[in-house]
Design a protein around this motif. Structure first.
Motif, PDB file in Angstrom:
ATOM      1  N   PRO A 198       0.799  -1.227   0.000  1.00 38.99           N
ATOM      2  CA  PRO A 198       0.000   0.000   0.000  1.00 38.99           C
ATOM      3  C   PRO A 198       0.831   1.275   0.000  1.00 38.99           C
ATOM      4  N   GLN A 199       2.114   1.182   0.346  1.00 37.09           N
ATOM      5  CA  GLN A 199       2.968   2.370   0.361  1.00 37.09           C
ATOM      6  C   GLN A 199       3.510   2.713  -1.024  1.00 37.09           C
ATOM      7  N   LEU A 200       3.216   1.894  -2.019  1.00 38.13           N
ATOM      8  CA  LEU A 200       3.689   2.162  -3.385  1.00 38.13           C
ATOM      9  C   LEU A 200       2.860   3.275  -4.023  1.00 38.13           C
ATOM     10  N   ASP A 201       3.509   4.339  -4.459  1.00 37.45           N
ATOM     11  CA  ASP A 201       2.812   5.340  -5.267  1.00 37.45           C
ATOM     12  C   ASP A 201       2.981   4.976  -6.737  1.00 37.45           C
TER      13      ASP A 201
ATOM     14  N   SER B 138       2.324  -7.602  -1.782  1.00 35.05           N
ATOM     15  CA  SER B 138       1.809  -8.084  -0.513  1.00 35.05           C
ATOM     16  C   SER B 138       1.655  -6.926   0.461  1.00 35.05           C
ATOM     17  N   GLY B 139       0.538  -6.861   1.137  1.00 37.28           N
ATOM     18  CA  GLY B 139       0.363  -5.788   2.106  1.00 37.28           C
ATOM     19  C   GLY B 139      -0.968  -5.883   2.810  1.00 37.28           C
ATOM     20  N   ASP B 140      -1.160  -4.935   3.703  1.00 35.71           N
ATOM     21  CA  ASP B 140      -2.376  -4.870   4.498  1.00 35.71           C
ATOM     22  C   ASP B 140      -3.269  -3.772   3.938  1.00 35.71           C
ATOM     23  N   PRO B 141      -4.407  -4.100   3.338  1.00 29.26           N
ATOM     24  CA  PRO B 141      -5.257  -3.072   2.727  1.00 29.26           C
ATOM     25  C   PRO B 141      -5.818  -2.071   3.724  1.00 29.26           C
ATOM     26  N   GLY B 142      -5.753  -2.371   5.031  1.00 25.19           N
ATOM     27  CA  GLY B 142      -6.340  -1.486   6.009  1.00 25.19           C
ATOM     28  C   GLY B 142      -5.489  -0.304   6.409  1.00 25.19           C
ATOM     29  N   VAL B 143      -4.191  -0.304   6.059  1.00 22.02           N
ATOM     30  CA  VAL B 143      -3.305   0.768   6.513  1.00 22.02           C
ATOM     31  C   VAL B 143      -3.448   1.997   5.617  1.00 22.02           C
ATOM     32  N   LEU B 144      -2.859   3.093   6.072  1.00 23.45           N
ATOM     33  CA  LEU B 144      -2.852   4.318   5.288  1.00 23.45           C
ATOM     34  C   LEU B 144      -2.182   4.090   3.946  1.00 23.45           C
ATOM     35  N   GLY B 145      -2.620   4.832   2.943  1.00 24.81           N
ATOM     36  CA  GLY B 145      -2.076   4.682   1.599  1.00 24.81           C
ATOM     37  C   GLY B 145      -0.750   5.392   1.419  1.00 24.81           C
TER      38      GLY B 145
ATOM     39  N   VAL C   6      -1.902   2.213  -5.851  1.00 18.33           N
ATOM     40  CA  VAL C   6      -1.544   1.091  -6.716  1.00 18.33           C
ATOM     41  C   VAL C   6      -2.104  -0.223  -6.192  1.00 18.33           C
ATOM     42  N   PHE C   7      -1.838  -0.536  -4.930  1.00 15.72           N
ATOM     43  CA  PHE C   7      -2.269  -1.827  -4.394  1.00 15.72           C
ATOM     44  C   PHE C   7      -3.785  -1.947  -4.416  1.00 15.72           C
TER      45      PHE C   7
END
Length: 775
Positions: free
Chosen positions: A490-493, A513-520, A527-528
């Motif tokens: 989710p941290q990918l811009d 791979s990541g947690d969809p609930g965290v801040l973007g 992206v994610f």
């Protein structure tokens, strides 16, 4: 301290009021807030004091404005007005291109991939004859390549190398890599003549001379001439606001300028779109842009938007409907709404007209092409059955089997689910493949290394792209790997993701791979989330829950519930406070005394997280109080002393924790996760700040043994479910909540979800041919 009751913490918000997850208002963009910080999540701002002067405060580029955030992406730093002293105006040697910058240049040279994109589509951009500059180049390239008239490389000054099919290079023995001292990126050099010319114009227009270097950085060596002929170009300088540019223009042009001056309206369109990008958008609804112009006294917003499109300031896109937008000539027949809306009687779903900047349009289209390439070029016949059978969990086995049959996979889960990508990397390496995992931060890299048991398998994204970490490049310039797992996806811009995907060879596998609930992401794009929504690749959802009271609490927040949890070992504690002053006092007490005494966790392993940088209990105030208690000193190195915990922001959207070691003529010497970094003196004020207290955006992708989340009463408006989810999940063994927002916390968790960002990646992915993608 008392145990966390059922009605306590909850609600996610944003790091500052600017971070708030509200979409752009009818004006098309939120105003920056005074809580901004030059070394915060986003780009810095320059204060303009002059005609019609008001303070220009920096918005957090990482704003949770998933509706309106880079590591970012492609990140150009915005200097603040106060950081450039006259003594630093002398020209400095031009810095060498980093590997990431070189890759970005190579990406533009390799736009032959446009040949694969939308081959059956006609004209993706409406309005064409009047385009100029970069936008016109992009449009001409698309037309010529799709028609077969030319190759993509014909449109660029540097010819692209002949693009042979990429082959997987045999694994080569790589020499051990050791961390080398790094110098923070230096500002682009500017000639003394250019700076003098800009200063002269700025002084004549009543603007501060401190804007000279930022203006040259934004507008180039001809900045002085550009500003004299078009004073509204000053809006390209970070932090400058329209009323300030208007005052500057009146001082230079007198009665020759007005609110409908074409130069003004074009600059305002660009400014609105740049502001939206800071909030996470890669495009904006045309109606929002028109509303913003109307609010700025533009009498005919429709004509102003059309003129901006024809001048190449913005690109026009159609979303929805059955067909691509028709190309229009400069004098094309308009509709009642100014020619920007299609025929209301046209069949099909409603059509949405978007405006965007060419840099994000290129990044999204390049990323969509690259992801489709990975989906369609991967060898699907791989037999990883034995590796899946030996997996440590059912979810890990599912991930291994799915990756064996797909070139692109989306994997989602919480903190405990990070073990599954680690198992995938180990399984792939056991099959002789070159598999690596890339994390958002050095802390994420450390945790991945521990999970795989092999430090060589884990890198940071920045280190991978620069060549400082990882496998290096093959003979074709692609990353020499067969499988890349990107954690903290989710941290990918969008710009950073485009560079990364372009660096992968045909046939390589990519797992996001990541947690969809965290801040973007701090930068523009989602992206994610767009990859998940487009469903153009297989998706694996982990069934591994996060353990313990903290995991139970955070899991409930993720579904909008703030539950009471049993914490017999005081893993979760709430500290009620009445006001901001008490919140600061109790926070210092927790970090310096209570947590070390109760859990044997030293103060330097406890992270304070709060909602904003400003305010009576924001990061600035908390950092000052924590420094006085934990590392008092005169701040003789630009406000810092040896031993200070800091966060270094080498580019907007990248927050790198570190510790001050020393300072000399070269600059401030930091230790950032074992990597020595030197920040030049002129960059210290704009890119380094104390780091005992961080915003949730800065803390994303990292964890500490203990976390203290501070929620003063004035933070209620900044809370949202993603903010709370992110902040509460940063502690591994202990979480203290300094709670002063009453029912605003459960309200935010239950009723303030993440706001959507306006992007084009999802429809682009859905439109590309991906016959092997899972539905």
């Amino acid at each position: 301290m008392t145990a966390l009751p059922g009605e306590t913490p909850g609600t996610g918000g944003t790091d500052t009021p600017q971070d708030a997850v509200s979409p752009p208002d009818e004006a098309g963009a939120q105003e920056p807030t005074a809580d901004a910080d030059p070394a915060s999540d986003g780009a810095g701002a320059a204060e303009v004091v002059g005609p019609a002067s008001t303070e220009a405060a920096e918005p957090d580029a990482g704003a949770e404005a998933e509706a309106a955030s880079t590591e970012g992406a492609t990140e150009a730093e915005a200097p603040s007005a106060g950081t450039e002293a006259a003594s630093t105006d002398a020209a400095s040697p031009a810095p060498e291109l980093s590997e990431a910058q070189a890759e970005l240049a190579a990406q533009r040279e390799l736009r032959e991939r446009i040949e694969q994109r939308k081959a059956a589509k006609a004209a993706p951009i409406a309005a064409g004859a009047g385009l100029s500059g970069t936008a016109a180049d992009l449009l001409a390239a698309v037309r010529a390549v799709e028609s077969g008239e030319k190759t993509g490389s014909a449109f660029f000054a540097s010819p692209a190398p002949a693009q042979a099919p990429r082959r997987t290079a045999p694994a080569a023995a790589q020499p051990p890599r050791t961390p080398a001292p790094q110098a923070a990126p230096a500002p682009q050099s500017a000639s003394p003549e250019a700076l003098d010319a800009v200063r002269s114009v700025l002084v004549e227009g009543g603007a501060p001379e401190a804007l000279a270097r930022p203006a040259v950085g934004a507008l180039g060596e001809q900045a002085g001439e550009l500003l004299r002929t078009d004073p509204w170009q000053l809006l390209a300088v970070p932090g400058v606001r329209p009323e300030q540019a208007d005052g500057f223009a009146r001082a230079l042009l007198g009665a020759d300028c007005g609110p409908d001056d074409g130069r003004r309206t074009a600059a305002l369109v660009g400014w609105v779109l740049e502001r939206a990008a800071l909030q996470g958008h890669t495009a904006l609804d045309a109606e929002a842009v028109r509303a913003a112009l109307a609010e700025r006294a533009v009498s005919d917003p429709d004509a102003a938007v059309l003129e901006a499109v024809e001048e190449g300031v913005a690109l026009l896109f159609q979303e929805g409907g059955d067909e691509e937008p028709e190309e229009t000539e400069a004098g094309a027949e308009e509709t009642d709404e100014g020619g920007l809306a299609p025929d209301a009687d046209a069949p099909g779903e409603p059509v949405r007209i978007l405006l965007g900047l060419d840099r994000y349009a290129l990044a999204e289209e390049s990323l969509a092409d690259g992801l489709a390439r990975l989906v369609n070029t991967c060898e699907k016949a791989a037999d990883w059955a034995e590796a899946a059978a030996a997996a440590p969990s059912p979810s890990a086995a599912e991930l291994i089997r799915t990756t064996a049959a797909a070139g692109l996979v989306a994997h989602s889960g919480g903190e405990a689910a990070r073990a599954e990508p680690a198992a995938l990397i180990a399984a792939a390496r056991g099959l002789g493949l070159r598999a690596f995992g890339a994390a958002h931060s050095e802390d994420g890299r450390r945790r991945l290394s521990a999970a795989t048991g092999d430090p060589d398998t884990a890198v940071t994204l920045a280190g991978l792209l620069s060549g400082a970490q990882g496998p290096g490049r093959d003979e074709d310039g692609a990353l020499a790997l067969d499988l890349l797992v990107v954690l903290d996806a989710p941290q990918l811009d969008v710009e950073g993701a485009a560079v990364l995907v372009e660096a992968l060879a045909d046939g390589a596998r990519l797992v996001l791979s990541g947690d969809p609930g965290v801040l973007g992401s701090a930068g523009a794009g989602r992206v994610f989330a767009d990859v998940l929504a487009a469903r153009t690749c297989p998706q694996v959802v982990s069934r591994t829950p996060d353990p313990g009271p903290i995991g139970e609490l955070v899991s409930g927040i993720g579904i909008g519930e703030l539950n009471q949890v049993d914490a017999p070992g005081k893993e979760v504690v709430i500290v009620p406070v009445r006001d901001a002053g008490e919140a600061v006092h109790r926070t210092v007490q927790l970090v310096a005394d209570s947590v070390p005494r109760a859990f044997s966790i030293p103060a330097d392993e406890t992270q304070v997280i709060t909602v904003g940088h400003g305010g009576a209990a924001g990061t600035r105030v908390l950092n000052e109080a924590l420094k006085q208690r934990l590392n008092p000193g005169p701040g003789r190195f630009g406000g810092f002393d040896p031993g200070d915990r800091v966060v270094h922001v080498p580019a907007p959207g990248r927050a790198v924790p570190g510790v001050v070691r020393s300072a000399d003529a070269e600059g401030l010497h930091l230790d950032c996760g074992g990597v020595p970094v030197v920040v030049p003196q002129e960059r210290v004020e704009s890119s380094v700040r104390h780091g005992w207290a961080l915003s949730a955006h800065q803390a994303a992708g990292m964890r500490w043994p203990a976390a203290v989340v501070v929620l003063p009463g004035d933070a209620a408006q900044g809370l949202s479910r993603p903010w709370v989810y992110t902040a509460f999940g940063r502690g591994e063994r202990h979480l203290s909540v300094v709670h002063g927002v009453d029912q605003a916390l459960p309200h935010a968790v239950a009723q303030v979800p993440a706001q959507e960002r306006t992007t084009r990646l999802r429809p682009l992915l859905e439109a590309l041919p991906t016959p092997d993608a899972a539905s």
